[in-house]
Write a protein that holds these residues in place. Structure first.
Motif, PDB file in Angstrom:
ATOM      1  N   UNK A  82     -24.313 -11.314   2.634  1.00 54.85           N
ATOM      2  CA  UNK A  82     -24.846 -10.082   2.045  1.00 54.85           C
ATOM      3  C   UNK A  82     -23.836  -8.938   2.119  1.00 54.85           C
ATOM      4  N   UNK A  83     -23.008  -8.949   3.150  1.00 51.54           N
ATOM      5  CA  UNK A  83     -22.004  -7.885   3.304  1.00 51.54           C
ATOM      6  C   UNK A  83     -21.019  -7.867   2.142  1.00 51.54           C
ATOM      7  N   UNK A  84     -20.870  -8.990   1.463  1.00 52.28           N
ATOM      8  CA  UNK A  84     -19.939  -9.093   0.336  1.00 52.28           C
ATOM      9  C   UNK A  84     -20.610  -8.865  -1.009  1.00 52.28           C
ATOM     10  N   UNK A  85     -21.910  -8.591  -1.000  1.00 56.36           N
ATOM     11  CA  UNK A  85     -22.677  -8.415  -2.238  1.00 56.36           C
ATOM     12  C   UNK A  85     -22.902  -6.933  -2.511  1.00 56.36           C
ATOM     13  N   UNK A  86     -23.135  -6.573  -3.781  1.00 55.35           N
ATOM     14  CA  UNK A  86     -23.486  -5.187  -4.082  1.00 55.35           C
ATOM     15  C   UNK A  86     -24.735  -4.785  -3.296  1.00 55.35           C
ATOM     16  N   UNK A  87     -24.664  -3.649  -2.651  1.00 56.71           N
ATOM     17  CA  UNK A  87     -25.776  -3.167  -1.847  1.00 56.71           C
ATOM     18  C   UNK A  87     -25.770  -3.672  -0.417  1.00 56.71           C
ATOM     19  N   UNK A  88     -24.876  -4.597  -0.114  1.00 58.73           N
ATOM     20  CA  UNK A  88     -24.791  -5.120   1.243  1.00 58.73           C
ATOM     21  C   UNK A  88     -24.046  -4.175   2.160  1.00 58.73           C
ATOM     22  N   UNK A  89     -24.356  -4.287   3.442  1.00 57.78           N
ATOM     23  CA  UNK A  89     -23.695  -3.440   4.432  1.00 57.78           C
ATOM     24  C   UNK A  89     -22.676  -4.268   5.204  1.00 57.78           C
ATOM     25  N   UNK A  90     -21.515  -3.706   5.490  1.00 61.20           N
ATOM     26  CA  UNK A  90     -20.518  -4.461   6.257  1.00 61.20           C
ATOM     27  C   UNK A  90     -21.022  -4.755   7.665  1.00 61.20           C
ATOM     28  N   UNK A  91     -20.572  -5.871   8.193  1.00 60.43           N
ATOM     29  CA  UNK A  91     -20.899  -6.239   9.568  1.00 60.43           C
ATOM     30  C   UNK A  91     -19.840  -5.585  10.447  1.00 60.43           C
ATOM     31  N   UNK A  92     -20.251  -4.564  11.171  1.00 52.12           N
ATOM     32  CA  UNK A  92     -19.285  -3.786  11.960  1.00 52.12           C
ATOM     33  C   UNK A  92     -19.524  -3.895  13.462  1.00 52.12           C
ATOM     34  N   UNK A  93     -20.508  -4.647  13.872  1.00 46.15           N
ATOM     35  CA  UNK A  93     -20.803  -4.776  15.283  1.00 46.15           C
ATOM     36  C   UNK A  93     -19.672  -5.498  16.017  1.00 46.15           C
ATOM     37  N   UNK A  94     -19.477  -5.162  17.257  1.00 45.61           N
ATOM     38  CA  UNK A  94     -18.454  -5.825  18.073  1.00 45.61           C
ATOM     39  C   UNK A  94     -18.810  -7.278  18.343  1.00 45.61           C
ATOM     40  N   UNK A  95     -20.065  -7.668  18.109  1.00 44.11           N
ATOM     41  CA  UNK A  95     -20.493  -9.033  18.366  1.00 44.11           C
ATOM     42  C   UNK A  95     -20.356  -9.926  17.145  1.00 44.11           C
ATOM     43  N   UNK A  96     -19.981  -9.363  16.005  1.00 48.82           N
ATOM     44  CA  UNK A  96     -19.764 -10.142  14.794  1.00 48.82           C
ATOM     45  C   UNK A  96     -18.348 -10.673  14.758  1.00 48.82           C
ATOM     46  N   UNK A  97     -18.027 -11.459  13.749  1.00 50.45           N
ATOM     47  CA  UNK A  97     -16.666 -12.000  13.655  1.00 50.45           C
ATOM     48  C   UNK A  97     -15.634 -10.887  13.493  1.00 50.45           C
ATOM     49  N   UNK A  98     -14.500 -11.073  14.123  1.00 53.31           N
ATOM     50  CA  UNK A  98     -13.425 -10.092  14.065  1.00 53.31           C
ATOM     51  C   UNK A  98     -12.308 -10.527  13.113  1.00 53.31           C
ATOM     52  N   UNK A  99     -12.236 -11.821  12.837  1.00 57.35           N
ATOM     53  CA  UNK A  99     -11.213 -12.350  11.945  1.00 57.35           C
ATOM     54  C   UNK A  99     -11.687 -12.240  10.497  1.00 57.35           C
ATOM     55  N   UNK A 100     -10.747 -12.122   9.553  1.00 62.67           N
ATOM     56  CA  UNK A 100     -11.146 -12.010   8.138  1.00 62.67           C
ATOM     57  C   UNK A 100     -11.877 -13.266   7.659  1.00 62.67           C
ATOM     58  N   UNK A 101     -12.821 -13.026   6.774  1.00 63.56           N
ATOM     59  CA  UNK A 101     -13.575 -14.122   6.169  1.00 63.56           C
ATOM     60  C   UNK A 101     -13.209 -14.239   4.698  1.00 63.56           C
ATOM     61  N   UNK A 102     -13.297 -15.449   4.162  1.00 62.40           N
ATOM     62  CA  UNK A 102     -13.033 -15.624   2.732  1.00 62.40           C
ATOM     63  C   UNK A 102     -14.193 -15.062   1.914  1.00 62.40           C
ATOM     64  N   UNK A 103     -14.048 -15.014   0.604  1.00 68.14           N
ATOM     65  CA  UNK A 103     -15.188 -14.608  -0.228  1.00 68.14           C
ATOM     66  C   UNK A 103     -16.366 -15.558   0.012  1.00 68.14           C
ATOM     67  N   UNK A 104     -17.539 -15.002   0.138  1.00 66.76           N
ATOM     68  CA  UNK A 104     -18.723 -15.803   0.456  1.00 66.76           C
ATOM     69  C   UNK A 104     -19.837 -15.665  -0.574  1.00 66.76           C
ATOM     70  N   UNK A 105     -19.604 -14.914  -1.647  1.00 57.72           N
ATOM     71  CA  UNK A 105     -20.694 -14.624  -2.586  1.00 57.72           C
ATOM     72  C   UNK A 105     -21.220 -15.867  -3.293  1.00 57.72           C
ATOM     73  N   UNK A 106     -20.461 -16.937  -3.357  1.00 61.89           N
ATOM     74  CA  UNK A 106     -20.971 -18.176  -3.959  1.00 61.89           C
ATOM     75  C   UNK A 106     -22.121 -18.750  -3.127  1.00 61.89           C
TER      76      UNK A 106
END
Length: 144
Positions: A63-87
């Protein structure tokens, strides 16, 4: 329960999932997100507690990669870059519905706590973002 708040990464299982994503090779990260979503859809009953928590966390990443989605900014979320996930958007929407549905250990577990409605609001918000129609391409007329 291993939860300390109502956000998608505010529990031990989601934090472990984020750590696994960070430890994985970059080309494996999308597959790990997909696997977390698919696991929530398996079986005739709702997902087990830990499976549901990982699925909600995975859906938050999509959802963070979708229009209207919010970025995951918590320290407990992944810290490394993720590929596109909208598919994975339709799969993520289905997994969220399953985690909120009857027989879900996750929903049953939260139902015992006063924070149930606050927790439930986050997956519902994710689902709204995930099921939203894709915007038309520039220059394309809306179909309806």
């Amino acid at each position: 329960m291993g939860s300390w708040n109502t956000g998608p990464f505010d529990n031990d299982d989601a934090a472990d999932f984020a750590d696994a994503l960070d430890d994985a090779a970059p080309e494996r990260r999308a597959a790990l997100v997909r696997t977390a979503l698919v696991r929530a859809l398996r079986g005739s009953d709702g997902p087990e507690h830990s499976v549901g928590l990982a699925a909600v966390a995975a859906a938050a990443l999509v959802a963070a990669r979708c229009p209207g989605g919010e970025p995951v900014t918590t320290a407990h979320g992944p810290q490394q870059p993720l590929p596109p996930l909208t598919a994975l958007r339709p799969l993520a929407a289905s997994a969220v519905v399953r985690t909120l549905g009857p027989g879900s250990e996750l929903t049953e577990g939260w139902f015992r706590y006063a924070a149930h409605l606050a927790w439930r609001g986050e997956p519902q918000r994710l689902h709204a973002v995930l099921r939203a129609p894709e915007p038309p391409f520039p220059g394309q007329e809306p179909l309806f």
